[in-house]
Write an enzyme that holds these catalytic residues in place. Structure first.
Site, PDB file in Angstrom:
ATOM      1  N   ARG A 224      30.572 -15.708  -6.378  1.00 47.59           N
ATOM      2  CA  ARG A 224      30.613 -14.243  -6.456  1.00 47.59           C
ATOM      3  C   ARG A 224      32.050 -13.781  -6.249  1.00 47.59           C
ATOM      4  O   ARG A 224      32.760 -14.316  -5.393  1.00 47.59           O
ATOM      5  CB  ARG A 224      29.716 -13.606  -5.384  1.00 47.59           C
ATOM      6  CG  ARG A 224      28.218 -13.727  -5.654  1.00 47.59           C
ATOM      7  CD  ARG A 224      27.761 -12.923  -6.867  1.00 47.59           C
ATOM      8  NE  ARG A 224      26.324 -12.992  -7.065  1.00 47.59           N
ATOM      9  CZ  ARG A 224      25.703 -13.849  -7.894  1.00 47.59           C
ATOM     10  NH1 ARG A 224      26.402 -14.701  -8.612  1.00 47.59           N
ATOM     11  NH2 ARG A 224      24.387 -13.822  -8.009  1.00 47.59           N
ATOM     12  N   HIS A 272      31.325 -14.457 -16.179  1.00 47.63           N
ATOM     13  CA  HIS A 272      30.128 -14.765 -15.384  1.00 47.63           C
ATOM     14  C   HIS A 272      29.128 -15.591 -16.200  1.00 47.63           C
ATOM     15  O   HIS A 272      27.961 -15.207 -16.372  1.00 47.63           O
ATOM     16  CB  HIS A 272      29.480 -13.471 -14.869  1.00 47.63           C
ATOM     17  CG  HIS A 272      28.574 -13.674 -13.692  1.00 47.63           C
ATOM     18  ND1 HIS A 272      28.560 -12.835 -12.609  1.00 47.63           N
ATOM     19  CD2 HIS A 272      27.643 -14.624 -13.423  1.00 47.63           C
ATOM     20  CE1 HIS A 272      27.661 -13.251 -11.733  1.00 47.63           C
ATOM     21  NE2 HIS A 272      27.091 -14.340 -12.205  1.00 47.63           N
TER      22      HIS A 272
HETATM   23  P1  NAP Z   1      22.206 -22.424  -1.824  1.00 43.05           P
HETATM   24  O1  NAP Z   1      21.391 -23.587  -2.260  1.00 43.05           O
HETATM   25  O2  NAP Z   1      21.579 -21.378  -0.967  1.00 43.05           O
HETATM   26  O3  NAP Z   1      23.472 -23.018  -1.057  1.00 43.05           O
HETATM   27  C1  NAP Z   1      24.352 -22.189  -0.345  1.00 43.05           C
HETATM   28  C2  NAP Z   1      25.352 -23.050   0.409  1.00 43.05           C
HETATM   29  O4  NAP Z   1      26.332 -22.195   1.012  1.00 43.05           O
HETATM   30  C3  NAP Z   1      24.713 -23.857   1.534  1.00 43.05           C
HETATM   31  O5  NAP Z   1      25.316 -25.137   1.617  1.00 43.05           O
HETATM   32  C4  NAP Z   1      25.065 -23.033   2.787  1.00 43.05           C
HETATM   33  O6  NAP Z   1      25.170 -23.773   3.983  1.00 43.05           O
HETATM   34  C5  NAP Z   1      26.426 -22.514   2.391  1.00 43.05           C
HETATM   35  N1  NAP Z   1      26.769 -21.317   3.172  1.00 43.05           N
HETATM   36  C6  NAP Z   1      26.156 -20.120   3.197  1.00 43.05           C
HETATM   37  N2  NAP Z   1      26.765 -19.276   4.058  1.00 43.05           N
HETATM   38  C7  NAP Z   1      27.783 -19.974   4.600  1.00 43.05           C
HETATM   39  C8  NAP Z   1      28.778 -19.671   5.562  1.00 43.05           C
HETATM   40  N3  NAP Z   1      28.842 -18.460   6.162  1.00 43.05           N
HETATM   41  N4  NAP Z   1      29.670 -20.633   5.886  1.00 43.05           N
HETATM   42  C9  NAP Z   1      29.605 -21.849   5.315  1.00 43.05           C
HETATM   43  N5  NAP Z   1      28.697 -22.209   4.386  1.00 43.05           N
HETATM   44  C10 NAP Z   1      27.793 -21.275   4.034  1.00 43.05           C
HETATM   45  O7  NAP Z   1      22.829 -21.672  -3.066  1.00 43.05           O
HETATM   46  P2  NAP Z   1      23.057 -22.233  -4.575  1.00 43.05           P
HETATM   47  O8  NAP Z   1      21.784 -22.243  -5.320  1.00 43.05           O
HETATM   48  O9  NAP Z   1      23.830 -23.502  -4.483  1.00 43.05           O
HETATM   49  O10 NAP Z   1      23.943 -21.053  -5.185  1.00 43.05           O
HETATM   50  C11 NAP Z   1      25.168 -20.685  -4.617  1.00 43.05           C
HETATM   51  C12 NAP Z   1      25.658 -19.380  -5.219  1.00 43.05           C
HETATM   52  O11 NAP Z   1      26.118 -19.592  -6.552  1.00 43.05           O
HETATM   53  C13 NAP Z   1      24.583 -18.296  -5.393  1.00 43.05           C
HETATM   54  O12 NAP Z   1      24.362 -17.598  -4.177  1.00 43.05           O
HETATM   55  C14 NAP Z   1      25.193 -17.398  -6.449  1.00 43.05           C
HETATM   56  O13 NAP Z   1      25.924 -16.347  -5.857  1.00 43.05           O
HETATM   57  C15 NAP Z   1      26.161 -18.319  -7.187  1.00 43.05           C
HETATM   58  N6  NAP Z   1      25.783 -18.487  -8.602  1.00 43.05           N
HETATM   59  C16 NAP Z   1      26.654 -18.074  -9.560  1.00 43.05           C
HETATM   60  C17 NAP Z   1      26.332 -18.258 -10.885  1.00 43.05           C
HETATM   61  C18 NAP Z   1      27.273 -17.878 -11.985  1.00 43.05           C
HETATM   62  O14 NAP Z   1      26.933 -17.940 -13.155  1.00 43.05           O
HETATM   63  N7  NAP Z   1      28.502 -17.537 -11.676  1.00 43.05           N
HETATM   64  C19 NAP Z   1      25.109 -18.857 -11.241  1.00 43.05           C
HETATM   65  C20 NAP Z   1      24.244 -19.264 -10.229  1.00 43.05           C
HETATM   66  C21 NAP Z   1      24.594 -19.075  -8.905  1.00 43.05           C
HETATM   67  P3  NAP Z   1      23.888 -24.550   4.614  1.00 43.05           P
HETATM   68  O15 NAP Z   1      23.637 -25.711   3.663  1.00 43.05           O
HETATM   69  O16 NAP Z   1      24.350 -24.979   5.934  1.00 43.05           O
HETATM   70  O17 NAP Z   1      22.764 -23.568   4.616  1.00 43.05           O
HETATM   71  C1  GLV Z   2      23.888 -15.830 -11.300  1.00 38.08           C
HETATM   72  O1  GLV Z   2      24.938 -15.361 -11.002  1.00 38.08           O
HETATM   73  C2  GLV Z   2      22.890 -16.249 -10.364  1.00 38.08           C
HETATM   74  O2  GLV Z   2      23.030 -15.968  -9.163  1.00 38.08           O
HETATM   75  O3  GLV Z   2      21.912 -16.891 -10.803  1.00 38.08           O
END
Ligand code: NAP
Ligand code: GLV
Length: 309
Positions: A224, A272
């Site tokens: 983000r 994005h």
């Molecule tokens: P996820 O499975 O919830 O993983 C989040 C990770 O971030 C976990 O390892 C968590 O730690 C860590 N985290 C959260 N808060 C933290 C903090 N304050 N300090 C340190 N580490 C922290 O999420 P995901 O599915 O991998 O997705 C991640 C993000 O990618 C989404 O939230 C979204 O914003 C972004 N995204 C972007 C796109 C795009 O097209 N640009 C597409 C999809 C997703 P723990 O393991 O300890 O809980």
């Molecule tokens: C895209 O940005 C998502 O969070 O899936």
């Protein structure tokens, strides 16, 4: 059983078709002023307005058609107290791996420099970077971050990860919490942001964090835009401390014109797209979760409200 569907982009027809094919018993209705959303069992939203959320207090779950839930949680108490279920990978992990690998390899193999040379008609092989010094540090080792780390492992990059809670991932140096952030950053040559946007991570990647990376480091942000303090990044790119950035996400999207990022040659911009929602995989996952909930079973990817992700 009725599912309320809302997408801010209005592209609902293929979703309705896929739900009909995968769960014929589900009546999918699109939200409009004529629909009484409170009569629905479930909701699936992307970019929902607050007036819709206010009608969802009695659904069994709100599904989100993406991985990030910041666009819902920004409404605070305006978000009803029902389970919120996000997508877990659902075809996004491999796209993230492709995107991040492409950016890391571009910097490691100096394709960015070769692009500049070619533009000037220059034929000049450049020195190879030493791979063992080209450590990639992934902030956020969740569903998508671990997929990216796995892909990087196949190319032999030294890997490290930083998360909120301690982790063990084979072949990855794991760091956790604010106390270990400095050590994580100090050895990271390419910083990859894959954190959810929460009050704790907003503006996390600011001057103080970027300055702890070694001079000549790179930034890739696929999570983000608000994770990064944009003026700080720009200043450090201009000073040469940060050698380049690949940014898929921005504080304001679409990235406005004018914005200084557009004119900065060391910043690569994409709109994005690093991991797009794959509709078929998403519908399959949501149908599986609805079936599990109807049987009274727990489901994965329920958002923890106190953590905000
Ligand atoms: P996820 O499975 O919830 O993983 C989040 C990770 O971030 C976990 O390892 C968590 O730690 C860590 N985290 C959260 N808060 C933290 C903090 N304050 N300090 C340190 N580490 C922290 O999420 P995901 O599915 O991998 O997705 C991640 C993000 O990618 C989404 O939230 C979204 O914003 C972004 N995204 C972007 C796109 C795009 O097209 N640009 C597409 C999809 C997703 P723990 O393991 O300890 O809980
Ligand atoms: C895209 O940005 C998502 O969070 O899936």
């Amino acid at each position: 059983m009725r599912l309320l569907l809302y997408r801010a982009d209005g592209n609902t027809a293929p979703w309705v078709r896929d739900f009909k094919a995968q769960l014929p018993a589900l009546d999918v209705v699109e939200w409009s002023s004529r629909i009484d959303a409170s009569a629905c069992d479930y909701a699936l939203v992307w970019g929902a307005p607050p007036e819709l959320l206010a009608q969802l207090a009695s659904v069994k779950a709100i599904f989100v058609a993406g991985a990030g839930v910041d666009a819902l949680f920004k409404f605070g108490d305006g978000l009803p107290d029902v389970p919120v279920v996000r997508l877990g990978d659902a075809g996004m992990g491999v796209q993230m791996a492709e995107y991040v690998l492409h950016a890391v390899l571009r910097y490691f193999r100096r394709f960015d420099d070769y692009e500049n040379q070619a533009r000037d008609g220059v034929w000049a092989p450049l020195a190879l970077e030493e791979k063992q010094a080209f450590t990639v540090g992934v902030m956020g080792t969740g569903a998508l971050g671990t997929r990216v780390l796995d892909a990087l492992g196949h190319f032999g990059f030294p890997r490290r990860g930083w998360s909120r809670t301690a982790k063990h991932i084979d072949g990855v140096d794991c760091f956790a919490g604010a106390g270990e952030l400095g050590a994580f950053l100090a050895g990271t040559r390419v910083l990859v942001c894959m954190l959810p946007l929460t009050p704790d991570t907003n503006n996390l990647v600011d001057r103080a964090v970027l300055e702890q990376l070694p001079r000549g480091a790179y930034l890739i942000n696929v999570a983000r835009g608000a994770l990064v303090a944009e003026p700080d990044l720009l200043a450090l790119i201009r000073s040469g401390h940060i050698a380049g950035a690949t940014l898929d996400v921005f504080r304001n999207e679409p990235l406005p014109s004018p914005h200084p990022f557009w004119g900065e040659p060391r910043i690569s911009i994409t709109p994005h797209i690093s991991a797009l929602t794959v509709r078929e995989d998403s519908v399959r996952q949501i149908v599986g979760k609805i079936n599990a909930l109807e049987r009274g079973e727990p489901v994965a990817d329920v958002v923890d409200r106190t953590r905000g992700y």
